[in-house]
Scaffold this active site. Structure first.
Site, PDB file in Angstrom:
ATOM      1  N   ASP A  50      29.757   0.694  -9.051  1.00 44.09           N
ATOM      2  CA  ASP A  50      30.856  -0.260  -8.864  1.00 44.09           C
ATOM      3  C   ASP A  50      31.187  -0.463  -7.386  1.00 44.09           C
ATOM      4  O   ASP A  50      31.247  -1.592  -6.909  1.00 44.09           O
ATOM      5  CB  ASP A  50      32.108   0.222  -9.611  1.00 44.09           C
ATOM      6  CG  ASP A  50      31.883   0.280 -11.113  1.00 44.09           C
ATOM      7  OD1 ASP A  50      31.189  -0.612 -11.638  1.00 44.09           O
ATOM      8  OD2 ASP A  50      32.377   1.217 -11.755  1.00 44.09           O
ATOM      9  N   HIS A  75      41.893  -6.028   4.116  1.00 37.29           N
ATOM     10  CA  HIS A  75      40.643  -6.342   3.424  1.00 37.29           C
ATOM     11  C   HIS A  75      40.046  -5.081   2.791  1.00 37.29           C
ATOM     12  O   HIS A  75      40.235  -3.975   3.281  1.00 37.29           O
ATOM     13  CB  HIS A  75      39.641  -6.983   4.381  1.00 37.29           C
ATOM     14  CG  HIS A  75      39.912  -8.432   4.630  1.00 37.29           C
ATOM     15  ND1 HIS A  75      39.479  -9.083   5.767  1.00 37.29           N
ATOM     16  CD2 HIS A  75      40.571  -9.368   3.901  1.00 37.29           C
ATOM     17  CE1 HIS A  75      39.856 -10.355   5.718  1.00 37.29           C
ATOM     18  NE2 HIS A  75      40.524 -10.542   4.596  1.00 37.29           N
ATOM     19  N   HIS A 141      43.048 -12.776  12.445  1.00 38.07           N
ATOM     20  CA  HIS A 141      41.952 -12.568  11.503  1.00 38.07           C
ATOM     21  C   HIS A 141      42.215 -13.496  10.323  1.00 38.07           C
ATOM     22  O   HIS A 141      43.126 -14.326  10.362  1.00 38.07           O
ATOM     23  CB  HIS A 141      41.894 -11.088  11.110  1.00 38.07           C
ATOM     24  CG  HIS A 141      40.686 -10.702  10.315  1.00 38.07           C
ATOM     25  ND1 HIS A 141      39.428 -11.189  10.587  1.00 38.07           N
ATOM     26  CD2 HIS A 141      40.544  -9.879   9.241  1.00 38.07           C
ATOM     27  CE1 HIS A 141      38.577 -10.677   9.725  1.00 38.07           C
ATOM     28  NE2 HIS A 141      39.228  -9.883   8.896  1.00 38.07           N
ATOM     29  N   ASP A 163      39.109  -5.887  12.744  1.00 40.40           N
ATOM     30  CA  ASP A 163      38.443  -7.195  12.693  1.00 40.40           C
ATOM     31  C   ASP A 163      39.336  -8.195  13.418  1.00 40.40           C
ATOM     32  O   ASP A 163      40.548  -8.233  13.182  1.00 40.40           O
ATOM     33  CB  ASP A 163      38.251  -7.645  11.240  1.00 40.40           C
ATOM     34  CG  ASP A 163      37.177  -6.840  10.528  1.00 40.40           C
ATOM     35  OD1 ASP A 163      36.442  -6.102  11.202  1.00 40.40           O
ATOM     36  OD2 ASP A 163      37.081  -6.956   9.294  1.00 40.40           O
ATOM     37  N   ASP A 195      34.805  -4.806  17.141  1.00 39.30           N
ATOM     38  CA  ASP A 195      34.170  -5.535  16.038  1.00 39.30           C
ATOM     39  C   ASP A 195      32.910  -6.264  16.521  1.00 39.30           C
ATOM     40  O   ASP A 195      32.946  -7.009  17.500  1.00 39.30           O
ATOM     41  CB  ASP A 195      35.207  -6.544  15.507  1.00 39.30           C
ATOM     42  CG  ASP A 195      34.697  -7.420  14.382  1.00 39.30           C
ATOM     43  OD1 ASP A 195      33.641  -7.115  13.801  1.00 39.30           O
ATOM     44  OD2 ASP A 195      35.385  -8.422  14.072  1.00 39.30           O
ATOM     45  N   ALA A 233      40.628 -12.217  -0.652  1.00 40.77           N
ATOM     46  CA  ALA A 233      41.382 -11.696   0.485  1.00 40.77           C
ATOM     47  C   ALA A 233      41.435 -12.653   1.667  1.00 40.77           C
ATOM     48  O   ALA A 233      42.020 -12.316   2.693  1.00 40.77           O
ATOM     49  CB  ALA A 233      40.793 -10.361   0.932  1.00 40.77           C
ATOM     50  N   HIS A 368      36.041 -13.582  12.584  1.00 42.29           N
ATOM     51  CA  HIS A 368      35.532 -12.598  13.538  1.00 42.29           C
ATOM     52  C   HIS A 368      35.183 -13.277  14.863  1.00 42.29           C
ATOM     53  O   HIS A 368      34.752 -14.424  14.895  1.00 42.29           O
ATOM     54  CB  HIS A 368      34.293 -11.910  12.970  1.00 42.29           C
ATOM     55  CG  HIS A 368      34.552 -11.182  11.686  1.00 42.29           C
ATOM     56  ND1 HIS A 368      34.955  -9.869  11.646  1.00 42.29           N
ATOM     57  CD2 HIS A 368      34.469 -11.596  10.396  1.00 42.29           C
ATOM     58  CE1 HIS A 368      35.114  -9.505  10.379  1.00 42.29           C
ATOM     59  NE2 HIS A 368      34.820 -10.529   9.605  1.00 42.29           N
TER      60      HIS A 368
END
Length: 555
Positions: A50, A75, A141, A163, A195, A233, A368
């Site tokens: 999963d 996220h 973001h 991020d 990032d 998200a 990003h």
């Protein structure tokens, strides 16, 4: 008391040489803080798995040192493993309001919310410990309340960007706090962890305002329902879809479990703004003309069982594709998902819908920073040392080369592996020993009980199938009372392979009789002989190697 010889340790437990599973340890003497605690989704080789979470053995071994977990944003790749961590180590969690709200939803599902210590932090507020001071710094973001995190230590200051992108004209949020970045640069930053996701993309990431212009053109030309598949998200994009829908007098229905949970949370907290009269339940959409309806749903990656997949396959209970529908897939395909998306797009076209999917690909990853934004960040901060994070190895390597081009000495740049320790003083940095690390696979309620051997068997089963041989033997006399019976799953269809099955039974009988004639009565030895003889026979006939299970029942 702090020792002048003490080293600052930085240890990534995820988020390097991979996308997702982000987690970084910052350690000094007897204190540890953890930045992010994310999951990643399984690849095609992880059959039945999963999610994938970081190995937290090192944290469990040092749990008395942990002062808290600090989350950059909400996220899944940054908060998804929080319930699994807190079940093992109940430490405080710190983040901004929306991120904490999304964490609460997860902890409710896992029934540990009442035991958890969650702390909402405003940007610029300082959290103090003996050796650490932690400050959240506003950044931009694709989800509100995203922050970089500055860690002030006795050795120097570390900045973890989370991020981010640099957006001067965000649609509905405050801009990134560039002044604070400049301030950190003036004080000479010790270490930058930045990032690397979009380091392959030249130029600048597009502003949210540009993205909204794209949606405006799409909605202006739409004559029927607009169905938009969106990452759950990506709240920024959800708000843009809502803004454009309201502009063109459309009602908005949101459907898909993960999407509904996040949307409800964001609407309740004011992070998504929509007039009450424009928000409807999916059951109500039939009460309005098609040109007054927008449906936001999951399935932009063509995932089987997502809402868009069910709509395209005509198995959704409430939404059927109509001629005149415009379906918008609001992202580029994640590598590996191209076939799923193509199948969904083809089915939608067959059912009379129009599909827009190429137009939005160019703005998909604008959450990003692209190359020019990364250049600006490095130029403003001028860190002594640099560690690229959040990317596969090529992204980390390209980000390291970018820092070199900007004048940074190669010896000051470190590409770390998962579990690799970086030790720093205020003048030097070096790689040190590794700590326990890796991927923990979650399958249903099982955490870590699926390993490489189980995955190997699942892959083998998926390719070759399984053959089960059942024999019933009288315990005292060793007479065969029943069988051998052979059951095939995923190997051959028995009704069309009767001759092969009859020959296989004869092979089993011969193998069994040979054992009994030689006074071999240990079941394990008999099973092994049957398996080996049958394996050789089946390979000679089919050039396949199914898993063979021998079952001997005693009576």
């Amino acid at each position: 008391m702090t020792s002048t010889n003490s080293k600052l340790k930085v240890i990534p437990l995820g988020g390097v040489d991979e996308f997702g599973k982000n987690m970084t340890i910052i350690e000094y003497e007897d204190e540890i803080i953890v930045i992010d605690c994310g999951l990643m989704f399984p690849d095609e080789e992880m059959l039945g798995v999963d999610i994938v979470i970081p190995d937290i053995t090192y944290l469990k071994n040092n749990k008395d040192k942990i002062k808290g977990v600090f989350l950059t944003h909400g996220h899944e790749g940054h908060i998804g493993a929080i319930p699994y961590l807190l079940k093992e180590i109940n430490v405080p969690v710190y983040s901004t309001k929306l991120t904490i709200a999304l964490v609460k939803n997860k902890l409710k599902e896992h029934k540990i919310l009442s035991k958890s210590k969650l702390n909402i932090v405003e940007p610029e507020k300082i959290i103090k410990f003996q050796n650490f001071k932690i400050e959240f710094i506003k950044n931009s973001h694709s989800i509100p309340d995203s922050c970089a995190i500055a860690i002030y230590t006795p050795v120097g200051t570390v900045l973890h960007t989370g991020d981010f992108k640099i957006d001067y004209t965000p649609t509905y949020e405050k801009k990134m706090d560039i002044n604070k970045i400049v301030e950190l640069g003036k004080k000479r930053l010790l270490l930058l962890l930045a990032d690397s996701t979009n380091v392959e993309k030249q130029g600048y990431s597009l502003s949210e305002s540009v993205e909204e212009e794209v949606f405006d053109k799409i909605f202006y030309n739409a004559k029927g329902r607009v169905i938009v598949a969106n990452f759950a998200a990506n709240i920024q994009r959800m708000q843009q879809i809502i803004n454009t829908s309201v502009k063109y007098n459309r009602k908005v229905a949101i459907t898909g479990k993960s999407l509904e949970v996040i949307a409800d949370t964001c609407i309740e907290l004011g992070y998504i703004k929509i007039p009450k009269e424009n928000l409807i339940n999916i059951d109500e959409e039939r009460n309005y003309p098609d040109n007054e309806i927008t449906i936001i749903t999951t399935g932009n990656q063509g995932e089987p069982m997502s809402v868009l997949y069910k709509i395209a396959s005509s198995v959704h209970k409430k939404i059927q594709v109509k001629k005149g529908d415009l379906v918008v897939i609001s992202s580029a395909p994640v590598p590996g998902n191209e076939k799923f998306i193509s199948k969904v797009i083809n089915e939608l076209y067959k059912k009379g819908a129009s599909v827009i999917y190429k137009e939005l690909e160019k703005i998909h990853e604008s959450g990003h920073a692209s190359v020019e934004e990364l250049k600006l960040l490095h130029t403003l901060l001028k860190p002594k040392f640099f560690v690229p994070i959040h990317g596969e190895y090529r992204h980390l390597k390209l980000h390291a080369k970018l820092a070199e081009k900007l004048g940074m000495n190669k010896s000051k740049i470190f590409i770390l592996d998962t579990g690799q320790t970086l030790e720093l003083s205020n003048k030097s940095a070096k790689k040190a020993k590794r700590v326990p690390s890796g991927k923990i696979l979650v399958d249903g309620l099982g955490v870590g009980d699926v390993g490489n051997i189980v995955l190997r068997d699942r892959r083998f089963l998926s390719r070759e199938g399984i053959l089960t041989v059942v024999i019933t033997i009288e315990k005292e006399s060793f007479n065969v009372l029943a069988g051998p019976d052979i059951v095939s799953r995923g190997f051959v269809y028995i009704r069309e392979s009767e001759e092969l099955m009859l020959e296989s039974k004869e092979i089993v009988k011969k193998s069994l009789n040979r054992c009994l004639d030689n006074n071999i009565t240990e079941w394990a030895v008999i099973k092994s002989n049957i398996k080996n003889d049958l394996k050789d026979f089946l390979y000679s006939k089919t050039k396949r190697k199914p898993i063979i299970l021998s079952i001997i029942m005693e009576i």
